[in-house]
Design a protein around this motif. Structure first.
Motif, PDB file in Angstrom:
ATOM      1  N   LEU A  35     -31.290  52.047  -2.400  1.00 29.10           N
ATOM      2  CA  LEU A  35     -30.877  53.446  -2.339  1.00 29.10           C
ATOM      3  C   LEU A  35     -29.828  53.683  -1.266  1.00 29.10           C
ATOM      4  O   LEU A  35     -28.918  54.493  -1.433  1.00 29.10           O
ATOM      5  CB  LEU A  35     -32.111  54.318  -2.067  1.00 29.10           C
ATOM      6  N   LEU A  36     -29.942  52.986  -0.140  1.00 30.98           N
ATOM      7  CA  LEU A  36     -29.057  53.266   0.983  1.00 30.98           C
ATOM      8  C   LEU A  36     -28.055  52.149   1.254  1.00 30.98           C
ATOM      9  O   LEU A  36     -27.461  52.094   2.310  1.00 30.98           O
ATOM     10  CB  LEU A  36     -29.896  53.526   2.247  1.00 30.98           C
ATOM     11  N   LYS A  37     -27.882  51.252   0.316  1.00 33.71           N
ATOM     12  CA  LYS A  37     -26.927  50.173   0.524  1.00 33.71           C
ATOM     13  C   LYS A  37     -25.506  50.715   0.455  1.00 33.71           C
ATOM     14  O   LYS A  37     -25.130  51.384  -0.491  1.00 33.71           O
ATOM     15  CB  LYS A  37     -27.103  49.098  -0.557  1.00 33.71           C
ATOM     16  N   PRO A  38     -24.683  50.465   1.475  1.00 36.03           N
ATOM     17  CA  PRO A  38     -23.317  50.986   1.468  1.00 36.03           C
ATOM     18  C   PRO A  38     -22.525  50.476   0.265  1.00 36.03           C
ATOM     19  O   PRO A  38     -22.552  49.305  -0.051  1.00 36.03           O
ATOM     20  CB  PRO A  38     -22.734  50.461   2.779  1.00 36.03           C
ATOM     21  N   ASP A  39     -21.835  51.375  -0.416  1.00 35.83           N
ATOM     22  CA  ASP A  39     -21.008  51.009  -1.552  1.00 35.83           C
ATOM     23  C   ASP A  39     -19.542  50.905  -1.161  1.00 35.83           C
ATOM     24  O   ASP A  39     -18.730  50.382  -1.895  1.00 35.83           O
ATOM     25  CB  ASP A  39     -21.159  52.031  -2.680  1.00 35.83           C
ATOM     26  N   THR A  67     -26.871  60.841  11.501  1.00 33.03           N
ATOM     27  CA  THR A  67     -26.900  60.612  10.065  1.00 33.03           C
ATOM     28  C   THR A  67     -27.157  59.151   9.734  1.00 33.03           C
ATOM     29  O   THR A  67     -26.487  58.257  10.246  1.00 33.03           O
ATOM     30  CB  THR A  67     -25.555  61.043   9.436  1.00 33.03           C
ATOM     31  N   MET A  68     -28.157  58.916   8.902  1.00 28.92           N
ATOM     32  CA  MET A  68     -28.552  57.571   8.479  1.00 28.92           C
ATOM     33  C   MET A  68     -28.939  56.670   9.649  1.00 28.92           C
ATOM     34  O   MET A  68     -29.009  55.446   9.504  1.00 28.92           O
ATOM     35  CB  MET A  68     -27.425  56.915   7.662  1.00 28.92           C
ATOM     36  N   TYR A 377     -26.953  62.504  -2.442  1.00 28.93           N
ATOM     37  CA  TYR A 377     -26.687  62.636  -1.003  1.00 28.93           C
ATOM     38  C   TYR A 377     -26.501  61.264  -0.370  1.00 28.93           C
ATOM     39  O   TYR A 377     -25.547  61.032   0.387  1.00 28.93           O
ATOM     40  CB  TYR A 377     -27.841  63.383  -0.356  1.00 28.93           C
ATOM     41  N   HIS A 378     -27.384  60.329  -0.688  1.00 29.47           N
ATOM     42  CA  HIS A 378     -27.280  58.986  -0.118  1.00 29.47           C
ATOM     43  C   HIS A 378     -26.000  58.288  -0.563  1.00 29.47           C
ATOM     44  O   HIS A 378     -25.336  57.614   0.228  1.00 29.47           O
ATOM     45  CB  HIS A 378     -28.500  58.155  -0.526  1.00 29.47           C
ATOM     46  N   ALA A 379     -25.663  58.447  -1.845  1.00 29.98           N
ATOM     47  CA  ALA A 379     -24.445  57.823  -2.348  1.00 29.98           C
ATOM     48  C   ALA A 379     -23.212  58.395  -1.650  1.00 29.98           C
ATOM     49  O   ALA A 379     -22.282  57.666  -1.305  1.00 29.98           O
ATOM     50  CB  ALA A 379     -24.344  58.027  -3.860  1.00 29.98           C
ATOM     51  N   GLY A 383     -20.158  56.743   1.019  1.00 32.65           N
ATOM     52  CA  GLY A 383     -18.770  56.728   0.597  1.00 32.65           C
ATOM     53  C   GLY A 383     -18.574  56.423  -0.856  1.00 32.65           C
ATOM     54  O   GLY A 383     -17.467  56.067  -1.284  1.00 32.65           O
ATOM     55  N   ASN A 384     -19.643  56.551  -1.660  1.00 33.70           N
ATOM     56  CA  ASN A 384     -19.536  56.291  -3.091  1.00 33.70           C
ATOM     57  C   ASN A 384     -19.124  57.568  -3.796  1.00 33.70           C
ATOM     58  O   ASN A 384     -19.951  58.428  -4.085  1.00 33.70           O
ATOM     59  CB  ASN A 384     -20.876  55.789  -3.642  1.00 33.70           C
ATOM     60  N   ASN A 385     -17.863  57.722  -4.068  1.00 33.13           N
ATOM     61  CA  ASN A 385     -17.359  58.933  -4.696  1.00 33.13           C
ATOM     62  C   ASN A 385     -17.483  58.922  -6.210  1.00 33.13           C
ATOM     63  O   ASN A 385     -17.319  59.941  -6.874  1.00 33.13           O
ATOM     64  CB  ASN A 385     -15.893  59.148  -4.315  1.00 33.13           C
ATOM     65  N   SER A 386     -17.759  57.715  -6.774  1.00 32.60           N
ATOM     66  CA  SER A 386     -17.860  57.637  -8.231  1.00 32.60           C
ATOM     67  C   SER A 386     -19.178  58.206  -8.725  1.00 32.60           C
ATOM     68  O   SER A 386     -19.265  58.743  -9.816  1.00 32.60           O
ATOM     69  CB  SER A 386     -17.736  56.182  -8.690  1.00 32.60           C
ATOM     70  N   LEU A 387     -20.231  58.069  -7.896  1.00 28.95           N
ATOM     71  CA  LEU A 387     -21.553  58.593  -8.222  1.00 28.95           C
ATOM     72  C   LEU A 387     -21.970  58.246  -9.648  1.00 28.95           C
ATOM     73  O   LEU A 387     -21.693  58.975 -10.591  1.00 28.95           O
ATOM     74  CB  LEU A 387     -21.603  60.120  -8.052  1.00 28.95           C
ATOM     75  N   PRO A 388     -22.654  57.126  -9.841  1.00 29.87           N
ATOM     76  CA  PRO A 388     -23.097  56.730 -11.178  1.00 29.87           C
ATOM     77  C   PRO A 388     -23.877  57.857 -11.847  1.00 29.87           C
ATOM     78  O   PRO A 388     -24.494  58.689 -11.191  1.00 29.87           O
ATOM     79  CB  PRO A 388     -24.011  55.533 -10.885  1.00 29.87           C
TER      80      PRO A 388
END
Length: 396
Positions: A35-39, A67-68, A377-379, A383-388
């Motif tokens: 869940l919290l792995k940096p993308d 944060t985090m 929120y976690h994504a 920095g994951n802007n694609s958000l699956p």
């Protein structure tokens, strides 16, 4: 331990680390990443961060670690962390592992030559009677409290709320029908803040939880989960087992309500953890049995590090927790909640009424977001802007 039964008929999911914790996370087969792995390494701007924190306030960390848990620390805090890592952490790790192994050996001895109870693909030793069960329960409660002590929870502030005058008058007729005293609740309902909630409830009432099926196969923890009487959920399977698991849990709740010697169930109807200041919408799984419930409210007061497991990785959370010399927990136990006939006929109404009561008594803020928003929120923090697409799924 984490999710609620209403979500079991949705897409397969992935859970957070368990200990032996019920499951709370849900994801698709295409998103097996932590869940919290940096993308990405793309930093989030201050303005965007403030916007996110306002929208997802239930999952925002407000302690000195930021944060985090990745905030810039003052020099004093860095010195304290360094000393704790060298001195305190090794002692606590060894002590906690020793207690865990000791309890495993106790469970192993007590279950020798005893066949587990098997029903609906479930397996447990919670229905074992006599001295063996007494030893498992009493040692489990004592050693769970010992682990909490090792982790810095030296005192547990527990308070009990009594019914007020209006509640007494509203339940007067019902109480008169209870010729043998108050009815036993079939399930304990609690807000969910951290995996530490599990240890507290084990030390207090040693209930059964809903847990991922793979927990039963873990070294040490697997046997302990069977002695707890955990109801296992096969989350990796593509086929839904909602009806089977839901039925087992409902039966277990009714059994605990009717039989004082049966293990009581413990469920977290929010389905995931928060920062402790909010109460998320309740799933209805705990209320389908139409039995009384025992609401319990947990809080973790803090000055430096918050024990809430909200938007911080598991490893980072454990390290910071072990480095904190003193941790605090406050528990408010409400009176047993007896449902009206209308609430029995409408589990959603029953769940909403209990939720509002807990929010009022615990000074918690009602929030309408859930696990899907937590993933978004976690994504975004990573920095994951694609958000699956799975991140946009709404909780039922």
């Amino acid at each position: 331990m984490e999710s609620e039964l209403k979500d079991l008929n949705s897409k397969p999911s992935q859970s957070k680390p368990v200990a032996p914790e019920p499951i709370h996370d849900e994801a698709s087969n295409n998103d097996n990443r932590p869940l919290l792995k940096p993308d990405s390494t793309t930093p989030i701007s201050s303005e965007n961060l403030q916007e996110l924190e306002k929208k997802f306030a239930a999952y925002v960390r407000n302690d000195v670690y930021g944060t985090m848990g990745r905030g810039e620390l003052p020099i004093k805090e860095k010195v304290v962390l360094s000393l704790a890592l060298i001195i305190l952490v090794p002692i606590r790790v060894v002590a906690a592992l020793t207690i865990l192994i000791l309890y495993y050996l106790i469970c192993r001895i007590c279950t020798l030559f005893s066949a587990p109870n098997r029903e609906e693909e479930q397996e447990d030793y919670a229905h074992m009677g006599g001295w063996r069960r007494a030893v498992i329960v009493q040692c489990g409660r004592a050693l769970s409290r010992a682990i909490l002590f090792v982790l810095g929870f030296y005192w547990i502030n527990e308070s009990y709320r009594n019914r007020n005058t209006d509640e007494k008058s509203n339940n007067e007729k019902e109480d008169k029908n209870q010729t043998e005293g108050p009815e036993r609740p079939g399930v304990i309902i609690s807000n969910h803040i951290s995996y530490l909630d599990i240890l507290y409830h084990m030390s207090s009432s040693f209930p059964s939880f809903v847990a991922k099926r793979s927990v039963a196969k873990l070294p040490l923890v697997g046997l302990i989960s069977k002695c707890l009487g955990c109801v296992y959920v096969q989350r990796e399977s593509k086929s839904s087992d909602f009806k089977g698991v839901s039925g087992v849990v409902t039966e277990r709740i009714r059994e605990a309500h009717q039989n004082k010697s049966a293990p009581i169930m413990m469920l977290f109807p929010e389905g995931t953890t928060t920062n402790g200041d909010f109460l998320l919408p309740f799933k209805t799984g705990a209320f389908l049995a139409k039995t009384p419930v025992l609401p319990v409210i947990l809080r973790y007061p803090y000055q430096r590090f918050s024990p809430a497991w909200d938007s911080i990785s598991g490893v980072r959370h454990v390290i910071f927790l072990l480095c904190q010399f003193v941790n605090h927990i406050e528990v408010t136990r409400l009176p047993v909640y007896y449902p009206s006939q209308q609430e029995k006929d409408d589990p959603k109404l029953y769940a909403n009424n209990v939720r509002r009561l807990m929010a009022s008594e615990g000074n918690l803020i009602l929030s309408d977001i859930g696990l899907a928003e937590k993933r978004i929120y976690h994504a975004a923090l990573n920095g994951n802007n694609s958000l699956p697409s799975v991140l946009h799924q709404k909780d039922d």
